[in-house]
Design an enzyme around this catalytic site. Structure first.
Site, PDB file in Angstrom:
ATOM      1  N   GLY A   1      64.598  28.242  32.783  1.00 21.73           N
ATOM      2  CA  GLY A   1      63.293  27.650  33.043  1.00 21.73           C
ATOM      3  C   GLY A   1      63.276  27.100  34.453  1.00 21.73           C
ATOM      4  O   GLY A   1      64.333  26.834  35.032  1.00 21.73           O
TER       5      GLY A   1
ATOM      6  N   GLN B   1      60.689  21.736  41.325  1.00 25.19           N
ATOM      7  CA  GLN B   1      62.047  22.109  41.756  1.00 25.19           C
ATOM      8  C   GLN B   1      62.048  22.989  42.998  1.00 25.19           C
ATOM      9  O   GLN B   1      63.098  23.200  43.610  1.00 25.19           O
ATOM     10  CB  GLN B   1      62.783  22.832  40.619  1.00 25.19           C
ATOM     11  CG  GLN B   1      63.024  21.937  39.413  1.00 25.19           C
ATOM     12  CD  GLN B   1      63.793  22.678  38.341  1.00 25.19           C
ATOM     13  OE1 GLN B   1      63.212  23.325  37.493  1.00 25.19           O
ATOM     14  NE2 GLN B   1      65.105  22.597  38.387  1.00 25.19           N
TER      15      GLN B   1
ATOM     16  N   CYS C   1      70.820  21.525  34.902  1.00 24.08           N
ATOM     17  CA  CYS C   1      69.562  21.680  35.640  1.00 24.08           C
ATOM     18  C   CYS C   1      69.883  22.189  37.039  1.00 24.08           C
ATOM     19  O   CYS C   1      70.810  21.683  37.678  1.00 24.08           O
ATOM     20  CB  CYS C   1      68.853  20.333  35.715  1.00 24.08           C
ATOM     21  SG  CYS C   1      67.274  20.398  36.585  1.00 24.08           S
ATOM     22  N   LEU C   2      69.116  23.165  37.495  1.00 24.59           N
ATOM     23  CA  LEU C   2      69.339  23.726  38.836  1.00 24.59           C
ATOM     24  C   LEU C   2      69.172  22.654  39.919  1.00 24.59           C
ATOM     25  O   LEU C   2      69.721  22.783  41.002  1.00 24.59           O
ATOM     26  CB  LEU C   2      68.362  24.880  39.087  1.00 24.59           C
ATOM     27  CG  LEU C   2      68.515  26.096  38.164  1.00 24.59           C
ATOM     28  CD1 LEU C   2      67.358  27.058  38.361  1.00 24.59           C
ATOM     29  CD2 LEU C   2      69.849  26.794  38.392  1.00 24.59           C
TER      30      LEU C   2
ATOM     31  N   HIS D   1      62.506  20.155  28.321  1.00 25.78           N
ATOM     32  CA  HIS D   1      63.163  19.940  29.619  1.00 25.78           C
ATOM     33  C   HIS D   1      62.175  20.186  30.771  1.00 25.78           C
ATOM     34  O   HIS D   1      62.067  19.374  31.692  1.00 25.78           O
ATOM     35  CB  HIS D   1      64.374  20.883  29.710  1.00 25.78           C
ATOM     36  CG  HIS D   1      65.148  20.798  30.994  1.00 25.78           C
ATOM     37  ND1 HIS D   1      66.450  20.348  31.046  1.00 25.78           N
ATOM     38  CD2 HIS D   1      64.814  21.110  32.272  1.00 25.78           C
ATOM     39  CE1 HIS D   1      66.870  20.387  32.313  1.00 25.78           C
ATOM     40  NE2 HIS D   1      65.898  20.852  33.074  1.00 25.78           N
ATOM     41  N   GLU D   2      61.423  21.301  30.680  1.00 33.05           N
ATOM     42  CA  GLU D   2      60.495  21.647  31.771  1.00 33.05           C
ATOM     43  C   GLU D   2      59.284  20.719  31.797  1.00 33.05           C
ATOM     44  O   GLU D   2      58.787  20.371  32.871  1.00 33.05           O
ATOM     45  CB  GLU D   2      60.054  23.113  31.653  1.00 33.05           C
ATOM     46  CG  GLU D   2      61.173  24.139  31.749  1.00 33.05           C
ATOM     47  CD  GLU D   2      62.080  23.960  32.961  1.00 33.05           C
ATOM     48  OE1 GLU D   2      61.604  23.524  34.023  1.00 33.05           O
ATOM     49  OE2 GLU D   2      63.287  24.237  32.833  1.00 33.05           O
TER      50      GLU D   2
ATOM     51  N   HIS E   1      60.102  17.710  33.591  1.00 37.65           N
ATOM     52  CA  HIS E   1      60.072  17.887  35.050  1.00 37.65           C
ATOM     53  C   HIS E   1      58.688  17.578  35.637  1.00 37.65           C
ATOM     54  O   HIS E   1      58.588  16.948  36.678  1.00 37.65           O
ATOM     55  CB  HIS E   1      60.438  19.324  35.432  1.00 37.65           C
ATOM     56  CG  HIS E   1      61.898  19.553  35.677  1.00 37.65           C
ATOM     57  ND1 HIS E   1      62.613  18.836  36.613  1.00 37.65           N
ATOM     58  CD2 HIS E   1      62.770  20.436  35.125  1.00 37.65           C
ATOM     59  CE1 HIS E   1      63.879  19.278  36.614  1.00 37.65           C
ATOM     60  NE2 HIS E   1      63.996  20.237  35.718  1.00 37.65           N
TER      61      HIS E   1
HETATM   62 ZN    ZN Z   1      65.725  21.179  35.121  1.00 33.99          ZN
END
Ligand code: ZN
Length: 160
Positions: free
Chosen positions: A50, A55, A93-94, A135-136, A139
């Site tokens: 995702g 991000q 997480c990236l 999670h997204e 964000h």
């Molecule tokens: Zn993330």
């Protein structure tokens, strides 16, 4: 052609702000559609499941998620119902490289969002898919998994 966008990491302040809602009219524009393609490419290149626009330093409520049926876009996503029953799982997480955490997430959720064509979506999700959506959606609200993790650890850098 889709382009890979640079992914920002902590402590970039955009990751900590609530992102702006996207107007439905904006979604159909070629610029926005190209942005969605770029996000999908960026997610796949980075081996993510995702990706949220914050991000890639775009403060809009846009997310893309990889599913077994292909990538989907959830724009202005809201989790409207979360099951009390939760499930413990590992997340990374990236934007928080080298760190993993154990996070309790609802097993079943109801979701409302706009799709990539700007039309409203309403659906239920469970298990891993529900975890990724939570999670997204966090964000777009400036929340990171490390805020919710009951346990955080560094990724193992052993070179074996
Ligand atoms: Zn993330």
């Amino acid at each position: 052609m889709a382009t890979c966008l640079p992914i920002i990491t902590l402590p970039h302040p955009i990751l900590r702000k609530k992102a702006a809602l996207v107007r439905a009219e904006e979604i159909a524009t070629p610029t926005f559609q190209k942005f969605l393609e770029d996000m999908v490419k960026t997610m796949f290149e980075a081996d993510g499941v995702g990706l949220a626009a914050v991000q890639v330093a775009v403060a809009k409520q846009v997310t893309v998620i990889s599913t077994k049926d292909g990538p989907i876009a959830l724009i202005n996503p809201v989790v409207t119902r979360m099951s009390k029953k939760t499930e413990r799982g590992e997340e990374g997480c990236l934007s928080v490289p080298g760190v993993w955490g154990v996070v309790d997430r609802s097993i079943h959720i109801n979701v409302e969002a706009l799709g990539r064509d700007g039309k409203p979506l309403k659906f239920t999700a469970k298990g891993f898919f529900a975890r990724v959506i939570q999670h997204e959606t966090d964000h777009v609200n400036g929340i990171l998994f490390v805020d919710r993790a009951i346990e955080v650890h560094e990724a193992d850098n052993a070179t074996d």
